[in-house]
Design a protein around this motif. Sequence first.
Motif, short mmCIF file in Angstrom:
data_model
loop_
_atom_site.label_atom_id
_atom_site.label_comp_id
_atom_site.label_asym_id
_atom_site.label_seq_id
_atom_site.Cartn_x
_atom_site.Cartn_y
_atom_site.Cartn_z
N GLN A 91 0.82 -1.19 0.00
CA GLN A 91 0.00 0.00 0.00
C GLN A 91 0.86 1.26 0.00
O GLN A 91 1.89 1.31 0.69
CB GLN A 91 -0.93 0.02 1.21
CG GLN A 91 -1.95 -1.10 1.22
CD GLN A 91 -2.85 -1.06 -0.01
OE1 GLN A 91 -3.53 -0.06 -0.26
NE2 GLN A 91 -2.86 -2.15 -0.77
N VAL A 92 0.45 2.25 -0.78
CA VAL A 92 1.14 3.54 -0.81
C VAL A 92 0.49 4.45 0.22
O VAL A 92 -0.73 4.65 0.21
CB VAL A 92 1.08 4.17 -2.21
CG1 VAL A 92 1.70 5.57 -2.20
CG2 VAL A 92 1.79 3.28 -3.23
N ARG A 93 1.32 5.02 1.10
CA ARG A 93 0.84 5.95 2.12
C ARG A 93 1.67 7.23 2.04
O ARG A 93 2.78 7.23 1.52
CB ARG A 93 0.97 5.34 3.52
CG ARG A 93 0.15 4.08 3.74
CD ARG A 93 0.39 3.48 5.12
NE ARG A 93 -0.44 2.31 5.37
CZ ARG A 93 -0.10 1.07 5.03
NH1 ARG A 93 1.06 0.84 4.41
NH2 ARG A 93 -0.91 0.06 5.30
N VAL A 94 1.11 8.29 2.59
CA VAL A 94 1.83 9.56 2.63
C VAL A 94 1.83 10.06 4.08
O VAL A 94 0.79 10.03 4.76
CB VAL A 94 1.18 10.61 1.71
CG1 VAL A 94 1.95 11.94 1.78
CG2 VAL A 94 1.14 10.10 0.26
N PHE A 95 3.02 10.48 4.54
CA PHE A 95 3.19 10.98 5.89
C PHE A 95 3.83 12.36 5.87
O PHE A 95 4.55 12.71 4.92
CB PHE A 95 4.09 10.05 6.71
CG PHE A 95 3.62 8.62 6.79
CD1 PHE A 95 2.58 8.25 7.63
CD2 PHE A 95 4.21 7.64 6.01
CE1 PHE A 95 2.15 6.95 7.70
CE2 PHE A 95 3.80 6.32 6.06
CZ PHE A 95 2.76 5.97 6.92
N GLY A 155 3.33 7.87 16.39
CA GLY A 155 3.59 7.47 15.02
C GLY A 155 3.68 8.68 14.09
O GLY A 155 3.28 9.80 14.45
N LEU A 156 4.19 8.46 12.89
CA LEU A 156 4.23 9.53 11.90
C LEU A 156 2.81 9.99 11.59
O LEU A 156 1.87 9.18 11.56
CB LEU A 156 4.91 9.06 10.62
CG LEU A 156 6.38 8.66 10.73
CD1 LEU A 156 6.87 8.15 9.37
CD2 LEU A 156 7.22 9.83 11.20
N LEU A 157 2.64 11.27 11.38
CA LEU A 157 1.32 11.80 11.09
C LEU A 157 0.95 11.52 9.62
O LEU A 157 1.71 11.86 8.70
CB LEU A 157 1.27 13.30 11.37
CG LEU A 157 1.48 13.69 12.84
CD1 LEU A 157 1.36 15.19 13.01
CD2 LEU A 157 0.49 12.97 13.75
N THR A 158 -0.20 10.92 9.43
CA THR A 158 -0.65 10.50 8.11
C THR A 158 -1.33 11.65 7.37
O THR A 158 -2.02 12.47 7.98
CB THR A 158 -1.63 9.31 8.23
OG1 THR A 158 -1.01 8.27 8.99
CG2 THR A 158 -2.01 8.77 6.87
N VAL A 159 -1.15 11.67 6.06
CA VAL A 159 -1.80 12.64 5.18
C VAL A 159 -2.83 11.89 4.34
O VAL A 159 -2.57 10.78 3.87
CB VAL A 159 -0.77 13.33 4.27
CG1 VAL A 159 -1.45 14.25 3.27
CG2 VAL A 159 0.25 14.09 5.11
N ALA A 160 -3.99 12.48 4.16
CA ALA A 160 -4.99 11.88 3.28
C ALA A 160 -4.42 11.73 1.88
O ALA A 160 -3.88 12.70 1.31
CB ALA A 160 -6.25 12.75 3.25
N SER A 161 -4.51 10.53 1.32
CA SER A 161 -3.92 10.28 0.01
C SER A 161 -4.72 9.24 -0.75
O SER A 161 -5.50 8.48 -0.17
CB SER A 161 -2.47 9.81 0.15
OG SER A 161 -2.40 8.55 0.83
N HIS A 162 -4.51 9.23 -2.06
CA HIS A 162 -5.16 8.24 -2.92
C HIS A 162 -4.34 8.08 -4.18
O HIS A 162 -3.77 9.06 -4.69
CB HIS A 162 -6.59 8.68 -3.27
CG HIS A 162 -7.35 7.64 -4.04
ND1 HIS A 162 -7.74 6.44 -3.49
CD2 HIS A 162 -7.77 7.60 -5.33
CE1 HIS A 162 -8.38 5.72 -4.39
NE2 HIS A 162 -8.40 6.40 -5.52
#
Length: 400
Positions: A91-95, A155-162
């Motif tokens: 999965q691709v995530r953005v932090f 934890g690292l702060l997550t950014v809304a991503s798609h």
Amino acid sequence: MSDIHFPLSERMTPSGNVVVAGPLPDLPIGRALVPARAYTGGAEFALEQDRIFSAGWVWAGYAHWVAEPGAVHPITIGGKPLLIVRGDDDQVRVFHNSCRHRGMALTEEPLVVTRRIQCAYHCWSFDLDGKLSTAPYYGRERRAKVDPAIAERLGLLTVASHVWAGMVFVDLSATDTDPQACADDFAHHLEPILTRWAHIDFDRIHLAGERRYDVDANWKLVVENFLDFYHLPFVHPQVGPVTASLDVDDVALHPDIMGGTYPHGAVGKADKTDRALPWLGDVPADRLEHQDIFCVFPNALLFLEADWFQVIGFHPFAPDRTIEHMAVFVDSTAAGAEYAPAHQQLTEVLWEVNDQDMPMLHRLQIGRSSPAADATNLVSHWDQITALFQHRVARKAGYR
């Protein structure tokens, strides 16, 4: 500046092409829709970073930048450092690119890690899903471990991503970063273009080539040039005869999705490859000749034919500097060596077109320092789509 309500009314040119009813009157008004200072001023640049690039869905990068688990790619959106990360679950995530201890950026260069991302300052380590894994000597003892409840909070702060069509989008203003919530919101926002391109199987796309451009012009000029169909026969004569350049319809799908289509562009312009490429999915017969050209506001410039897909995504770095990342995709069935010459032909043609725009953008930027730049006149016959873009910028940034 008044609101514009969609869907827009349309009129036909004598040649049978569509012009949308945008904000431009038939008679010149002697005043630019976006002030010249918005292309040159530092304060205006900062304002747009906040009100445009930090306030909704924006292009962030490409999924192929993080092609394998453990790949980490730093980017900057709206002036904020972020990390695109591919997890062990693919999965691709953005932090946010900021260690939860002292806020140090975790990396400034792309890298591939094994299992964890580590901060160089005190060696705090984060799993690929952002969870704090280790914080050496946290309790001021050699073998001290972080309490799980504390680790959960740090934890690292997550950014809304798609991820869509090989691209990563982020929304820095979103408070819900759940992947399904992000997917639903993104689909709602881009519904008109997702529906228009429903025949394309974007899971099948294969990267044919990518190039980076360091452009000495404001980001808005990059978009305006992309949406300017008027300049094609003068700057890009290789795209075909003037009759082909004139055969373009305005298309305004949504306040954030605007552009045009060449109804016969795939046959009316010069061939780009000697060997035909496979279609990108089950393309209907009535779409085989189309070329679609759209800006997904603010910074994704998309060009689609039946057999290839081009993206120019960009990051603004200064009032007069924009970094473009131009990628060309084909169907995965064209990934083999037998199609390599066609890939090279296609990308060289598209690179050449973009290269030809560079001196135009340079001069457009220089011209914005002239007092006359506030008296420029878009024309209703050609520039309603560009005017819609400028109207959107002016509304979101608060220019009057």
